[in-house]
Design a protein around this motif. Structure first.
Motif, short mmCIF file in Angstrom:
data_model
loop_
_atom_site.label_atom_id
_atom_site.label_comp_id
_atom_site.label_asym_id
_atom_site.label_seq_id
_atom_site.Cartn_x
_atom_site.Cartn_y
_atom_site.Cartn_z
N LEU A 22 0.81 -1.22 0.00
CA LEU A 22 0.00 0.00 0.00
C LEU A 22 0.84 1.27 0.00
CD1 LEU A 22 -2.64 -1.16 2.63
CD2 LEU A 22 -2.85 -1.18 0.13
N ILE A 23 2.14 1.14 0.26
CA ILE A 23 3.04 2.29 0.28
C ILE A 23 3.40 2.66 -1.15
CG2 ILE A 23 5.28 3.18 1.02
CD1 ILE A 23 5.17 1.07 3.29
N GLY A 24 3.32 3.94 -1.46
CA GLY A 24 3.67 4.42 -2.79
C GLY A 24 4.88 5.34 -2.76
N SER A 25 5.54 5.46 -3.88
CA SER A 25 6.67 6.38 -3.98
C SER A 25 6.23 7.79 -3.62
CB SER A 25 7.23 6.37 -5.41
OG SER A 25 7.86 5.14 -5.67
N GLY A 26 7.10 8.51 -2.93
CA GLY A 26 6.81 9.88 -2.55
C GLY A 26 5.95 10.03 -1.30
N GLN A 27 5.53 8.93 -0.70
CA GLN A 27 4.69 9.02 0.49
C GLN A 27 5.52 9.21 1.75
OE1 GLN A 27 2.14 5.51 0.35
NE2 GLN A 27 0.47 6.81 -0.37
N ARG A 28 4.83 9.59 2.81
CA ARG A 28 5.44 9.72 4.14
C ARG A 28 4.89 8.60 5.01
NH1 ARG A 28 4.06 15.51 3.15
NH2 ARG A 28 6.05 16.48 2.62
N VAL A 29 5.80 7.94 5.73
CA VAL A 29 5.42 6.80 6.55
C VAL A 29 5.97 6.99 7.95
CG1 VAL A 29 5.65 4.30 6.84
CG2 VAL A 29 5.43 5.27 4.54
N PHE A 30 5.12 6.83 8.97
CA PHE A 30 5.58 6.87 10.35
C PHE A 30 5.86 5.44 10.80
CE2 PHE A 30 4.86 6.56 14.93
CZ PHE A 30 5.77 7.50 15.37
N VAL A 31 7.06 5.21 11.32
CA VAL A 31 7.45 3.90 11.84
C VAL A 31 7.50 4.03 13.36
CG1 VAL A 31 9.21 2.10 11.86
CG2 VAL A 31 8.83 3.46 9.78
N HIS A 32 6.64 3.28 14.03
CA HIS A 32 6.58 3.36 15.50
C HIS A 32 7.90 2.89 16.09
CE1 HIS A 32 5.08 3.28 19.53
NE2 HIS A 32 3.91 3.74 19.10
N GLY A 33 8.32 3.52 17.15
CA GLY A 33 9.62 3.23 17.73
C GLY A 33 9.57 2.46 19.04
N GLY A 34 10.72 2.38 19.67
CA GLY A 34 10.87 1.69 20.94
C GLY A 34 10.56 0.21 20.81
N CYS A 35 10.00 -0.34 21.85
CA CYS A 35 9.69 -1.78 21.82
C CYS A 35 8.54 -2.09 20.87
CB CYS A 35 9.39 -2.28 23.22
SG CYS A 35 7.94 -1.53 23.98
N ALA A 36 7.88 -1.07 20.32
CA ALA A 36 6.78 -1.29 19.38
C ALA A 36 7.22 -1.20 17.92
CB ALA A 36 5.66 -0.29 19.65
N THR A 37 8.53 -1.11 17.66
CA THR A 37 9.01 -1.08 16.29
C THR A 37 8.61 -2.39 15.61
OG1 THR A 37 10.91 0.27 16.90
CG2 THR A 37 11.04 -0.89 14.80
N HIS A 38 7.91 -2.29 14.51
CA HIS A 38 7.44 -3.48 13.81
C HIS A 38 8.49 -3.90 12.79
CE1 HIS A 38 4.93 -6.50 12.21
NE2 HIS A 38 3.87 -6.10 12.89
N SER A 39 9.48 -4.64 13.26
CA SER A 39 10.62 -5.03 12.42
C SER A 39 10.19 -5.85 11.21
CB SER A 39 11.62 -5.84 13.25
OG SER A 39 12.09 -5.06 14.31
N THR A 40 9.15 -6.65 11.35
CA THR A 40 8.69 -7.46 10.22
C THR A 40 8.22 -6.58 9.08
OG1 THR A 40 8.02 -9.20 11.75
CG2 THR A 40 7.10 -9.30 9.55
N LEU A 41 7.49 -5.50 9.40
CA LEU A 41 7.03 -4.59 8.35
C LEU A 41 8.18 -3.78 7.76
CD1 LEU A 41 3.64 -3.27 9.77
CD2 LEU A 41 4.01 -4.89 7.90
N VAL A 42 9.11 -3.34 8.60
CA VAL A 42 10.27 -2.60 8.11
C VAL A 42 11.09 -3.47 7.16
CG1 VAL A 42 12.46 -1.52 8.78
CG2 VAL A 42 10.39 -1.04 10.09
N ASP A 43 11.31 -4.72 7.54
CA ASP A 43 12.05 -5.64 6.67
C ASP A 43 11.31 -5.88 5.36
OD1 ASP A 43 14.04 -5.87 8.57
OD2 ASP A 43 13.31 -7.77 9.37
N ALA A 44 10.01 -6.10 5.42
CA ALA A 44 9.22 -6.33 4.20
C ALA A 44 9.26 -5.11 3.29
CB ALA A 44 7.78 -6.68 4.55
N MET A 45 9.21 -3.93 3.88
CA MET A 45 9.25 -2.69 3.10
C MET A 45 10.56 -2.60 2.32
SD MET A 45 8.83 1.16 4.61
CE MET A 45 10.23 0.97 5.69
#
Length: 94
Positions: A22-45
């Motif tokens: 669902l992420i498109g070029s030129g978009q802004r994405v907030f990545v939650h931090g701390g212990c709630a960082t969703h590493s699986t989504l970051v890796d997939a991205m």
């Protein structure tokens, strides 16, 4: 949580690859931090979306890896670190 609520949630669940599609070029994405960082989504991205360009990531104090900060990802992602955790200190210093 009721059985109906859990069933509805399970029916709506998506794979990491579906979510990052669902992420498109030129978009802004907030990545939650701390212990709630969703590493699986970051890796997939970073691994499944080689077509992305100029995605602005906003985050603070991420835990885990930061593959979007690798030099090979520079065309795809720009990191706006609002508070820099250990995984990004080298990238920020460069």
């Amino acid at each position: 949580m009721t059985l109906a609520t859990m069933t509805a949630w399970m029916n709506d669940a998506r794979s990491p690859e579906e979510v990052v599609s669902l992420i498109g070029s030129g978009q802004r994405v907030f990545v939650h931090g701390g212990c709630a960082t969703h590493s699986t989504l970051v890796d997939a991205m970073c691994t499944t979306r080689r077509d992305l360009e100029d995605v602005q990531l906003y985050h603070l104090h991420l835990e885990g890896g930061a593959p979007f900060a690798d030099p090979g990802q520079a065309r795809s992602f720009f990191s706006n670190s609002l508070f820099t955790g250990a995984s990004l200190r080298t990238a920020v210093a460069d």
